[in-house]
Design a protein around this motif. Structure first.
Motif, PDB file in Angstrom:
ATOM      1  N   GLY A 104       0.779  -1.225   0.000  1.00 56.19           N
ATOM      2  CA  GLY A 104       0.000   0.000   0.000  1.00 56.19           C
ATOM      3  C   GLY A 104       0.811   1.275   0.000  1.00 56.19           C
ATOM      4  N   SER A 105       2.116   1.205   0.316  1.00 57.48           N
ATOM      5  CA  SER A 105       2.976   2.393   0.266  1.00 57.48           C
ATOM      6  C   SER A 105       3.855   2.398  -0.979  1.00 57.48           C
ATOM      7  N   LEU A 106       3.549   1.482  -1.907  1.00 54.75           N
ATOM      8  CA  LEU A 106       4.317   1.293  -3.144  1.00 54.75           C
ATOM      9  C   LEU A 106       5.752   0.855  -2.864  1.00 54.75           C
ATOM     10  N   ILE A 345       4.911  14.629  -5.026  1.00 60.07           N
ATOM     11  CA  ILE A 345       4.966  13.416  -4.206  1.00 60.07           C
ATOM     12  C   ILE A 345       3.854  13.491  -3.165  1.00 60.07           C
ATOM     13  N   ASP A 346       2.894  12.584  -3.242  1.00 57.16           N
ATOM     14  CA  ASP A 346       1.714  12.673  -2.378  1.00 57.16           C
ATOM     15  C   ASP A 346       1.932  11.917  -1.073  1.00 57.16           C
ATOM     16  N   PRO A 347       1.050  12.097  -0.084  1.00 59.21           N
ATOM     17  CA  PRO A 347       1.268  11.492   1.241  1.00 59.21           C
ATOM     18  C   PRO A 347       1.259   9.974   1.277  1.00 59.21           C
ATOM     19  N   THR A 348       0.749   9.296   0.241  1.00 59.72           N
ATOM     20  CA  THR A 348       0.797   7.826   0.258  1.00 59.72           C
ATOM     21  C   THR A 348       2.178   7.301  -0.109  1.00 59.72           C
ATOM     22  N   PHE A 352       7.348  10.817   0.627  1.00 57.40           N
ATOM     23  CA  PHE A 352       6.678  12.102   0.867  1.00 57.40           C
ATOM     24  C   PHE A 352       7.360  12.829   2.023  1.00 57.40           C
ATOM     25  N   PHE A 353       7.576  14.150   1.852  1.00 60.42           N
ATOM     26  CA  PHE A 353       8.249  14.962   2.874  1.00 60.42           C
ATOM     27  C   PHE A 353       7.212  15.774   3.643  1.00 60.42           C
ATOM     28  N   MET A 483      17.206  13.106   0.173  1.00 63.23           N
ATOM     29  CA  MET A 483      17.379  13.619  -1.187  1.00 63.23           C
ATOM     30  C   MET A 483      16.031  13.951  -1.826  1.00 63.23           C
ATOM     31  N   TYR A 484      15.070  13.054  -1.681  1.00 63.41           N
ATOM     32  CA  TYR A 484      13.741  13.319  -2.252  1.00 63.41           C
ATOM     33  C   TYR A 484      13.046  14.474  -1.536  1.00 63.41           C
ATOM     34  N   ALA A 485      13.321  14.640  -0.245  1.00 65.50           N
ATOM     35  CA  ALA A 485      12.772  15.790   0.478  1.00 65.50           C
ATOM     36  C   ALA A 485      13.338  17.083  -0.106  1.00 65.50           C
TER      37      ALA A 485
END
Length: 537
Positions: A104-106, A345-348, A352-353, A483-485
């Motif tokens: 569910g969180s990919l 980037i969505d909360p799921t 996600f930051f 890094m993604y944040a």
């Protein structure tokens, strides 16, 4: 809560109550049973509710359902490499498995590969699960995996996933149950790539796709392109506790209202792609419900940074501060969505930051930046279309809001036909609509990398590009997360993309259908519903 109520009983009494409810005991029956032992009516009533819920959540084998997707075509296929429509994804997920799968969180989880190891994110070794057989009884081997992956690289296959497979420079069997994949450059997301729809495993040498011979939870009884497919439960499926239904018929009904009518008339038991406007109609019909999957799907405002007026930073900021995000979420999406923050980037998503401060709806700041931009009362066309869902409504909300600060937005609605080829990011101000992607890397590479073909706002930042490449190669999860944040902050601050809300995906179903849970790459549990759901008795 249900389990807590049942825990008031001893193990033997729990079993007795659950058995009674399975056999059809009513609340009155249970009150009599438990009341005889001195239990208060309120407590006994709570236990009855808990028992009913527990029984409903216990998978039950058997039954048949008919399901409708949102599209159908005579080009429907059973070849995993050539899947192009959501109906293909749902159908092939019934018949085939991949090396990995999404939760569910990919996050990628083991499927046909029970484990994997990597060296510098460039050399990957996958250990195959033993005891898995294809529908015709042939055991799964490394040879099947090598064949399945290599055919994506062959131009003659015309694979839709060829660009994802080309970095795999070598795919070899190192043992009967082991495959090694060598990449041309490090990619920590290879297990994510292998969980996507096209990388299902087929038998080595397969060339005939008039039927499907896979390892999936269902076998193919019938396949008529553009008409229907019928799947039957695979009694030899390798994954215990999956594949409960005896049969699934899958069809496509392109018109949303026709799908809803089919559900409410009893013609189908599950439909994909419910419009928020139809939710009340479904939920008010006895015995029906709507299943919501929060996802990364978004319709976005596109402001071209290489065209006027968006080449002016103050104008872009004025537009972003003008988003009444909560109004859009409640009035347009009927609360089926979450507020966005001008980054994709969505909360799921596991990357996600949450620490990025939310950009508010602030007309004072919008007015300040708009006045600084010097645009004045010039008429500014905003191109929108039903092809980008909800963009017309969003444009109208922005037009009304803009008038409050002296901004003259002209809503220019164009037809759906030809929108993506003739209008999408070809105007100074317009809209896009971006489907969920299975990883942050794929999403950012497709839409925000400086040289991306779909870089909608023409935003270019070499530091972002370097960070994107470094994150792809980084195997330390905490470092990747940072890094993604950092990349989300850059997009939020600098790009010409405004993302007011992330839209939920909605499916309609009969209440008896159980087992649905969100997998946010698409409707119908990421199109993988069939092996998970069951019918309540």
């Amino acid at each position: 809560m249900a389990s807590n109520e049942l825990e008031l009983l001893g193990q033997a009494d729990q079993a007795r109550v659950l058995d009674a409810v399975r056999r059809g005991a009513t609340r009155r029956d249970l009150l009599g049973m438990l009341g005889a032992g001195g239990m208060a009516a309120a407590t006994a009533g709570g236990i009855f509710g808990a028992a009913k819920e527990a029984v409903a959540q216990t998978p039950r084998r058997g039954g048949r359902i008919r399901v409708s997707g949102t599209s159908t075509s005579t080009a429907d296929t059973l070849d995993p490499a050539k899947q192009s429509l959501s109906t293909d994804y749902a159908r092939c997920n019934m018949f085939y498995d991949g090396l990995t799968t999404f939760d569910g969180s990919l996050t990628p989880r083991p499927a046909l590969a029970e484990s994997w190891q990597q060296e510098g994110a460039k050399v990957w070794t996958f250990k195959l699960r033993r005891g898995v057989t294809f529908h015709d009884g042939k055991p799964l081997t490394a040879e099947d995996v090598v064949f399945s992956l290599n055919r994506h690289k062959d131009p003659a296959t015309a694979s839709r996933a060829r660009s994802l497979a080309m970095p795999m420079t070598e795919i070899v069997a190192t043992a009967p149950d082991e495959v090694r994949i060598t990449l041309d450059s490090p990619n920590a997301d290879l297990p994510v790539v292998l969980a996507t729809f096209h990388f299902h495993i087929i038998k080595a040498g397969t060339t005939d796709f008039s039927t499907a011979i896979g390892t999936g939870a269902f076998t193919c009884r019938e396949f008529q392109p553009g008409v229907r497919s019928i799947a039957q439960r695979n009694p030899n499926y390798w994954q215990a506790g999956k594949g409960h239904l005896d049969e699934v018929e899958f069809i496509g009904i392109p018109d949303e209202q026709a799908r809803v009518n089919a559900l409410l008339s009893g013609d189908v038991q599950l439909i994909a792609g419910v419009d928020p406007r139809s939710v009340r109609r479904i939920t008010q019909a006895q015995g029906h419900g709507v299943f919501e999957t929060k996802s990364g799907y978004y319709t976005n405002l596109v402001m071209r940074l290489d065209m006027s007026p968006a080449s002016n930073t103050d104008f872009v900021l004025a537009m972003k501060f003008m988003f009444d995000r909560e109004q859009m979420r409640t009035a347009i999406l009927r609360n089926y969505g979450v507020v966005g923050n001008d980054q994709p980037i969505d909360p799921t998503n596991r990357f996600f930051f949450p620490g990025l401060p939310q950009r508010p709806f602030d007309l004072d700041r919008a007015r300040f930046h708009f006045q600084r931009s010097g645009v004045g009362s010039t008429s500014l066309p905003v191109v929108c279309s039903p092809a980008a869902p909800n963009s017309v409504d969003m444009a109208q909300v922005m037009q009304q809001t803009g008038a409050r600060i002296g901004m003259n937005l002209e809503v220019r609605r164009v037809p759906s036909d030809g929108y993506w080829s003739n209008h999408w990011f070809k105007h100074p101000i317009g809209f896009g609509a971006i489907n969920p992607r299975p990883s942050a890397d794929i999403l950012l590479t497709l839409f925000f990398k400086s040289d991306a073909a779909w870089n909608e706002s023409a935003w270019r930042n070499p530091q972002f590009d370097q960070l994107l490449s470094a994150a792809r190669a980084e195997t330390d999860e905490a470092k990747r997360r940072q890094m993604y944040a950092d990349m989300q902050v850059m997009i939020h601050n600098e790009s010409g993309i405004g993302i007011p809300v992330f839209q939920s995906m909605l499916d309609g179903h009969v209440s008896r259908l159980r087992g649905l849970s969100p997998i946010p790459v698409g409707n119908l549990m990421g199109f993988d519903f069939a092996k998970h759901v069951w019918l309540e008795g």
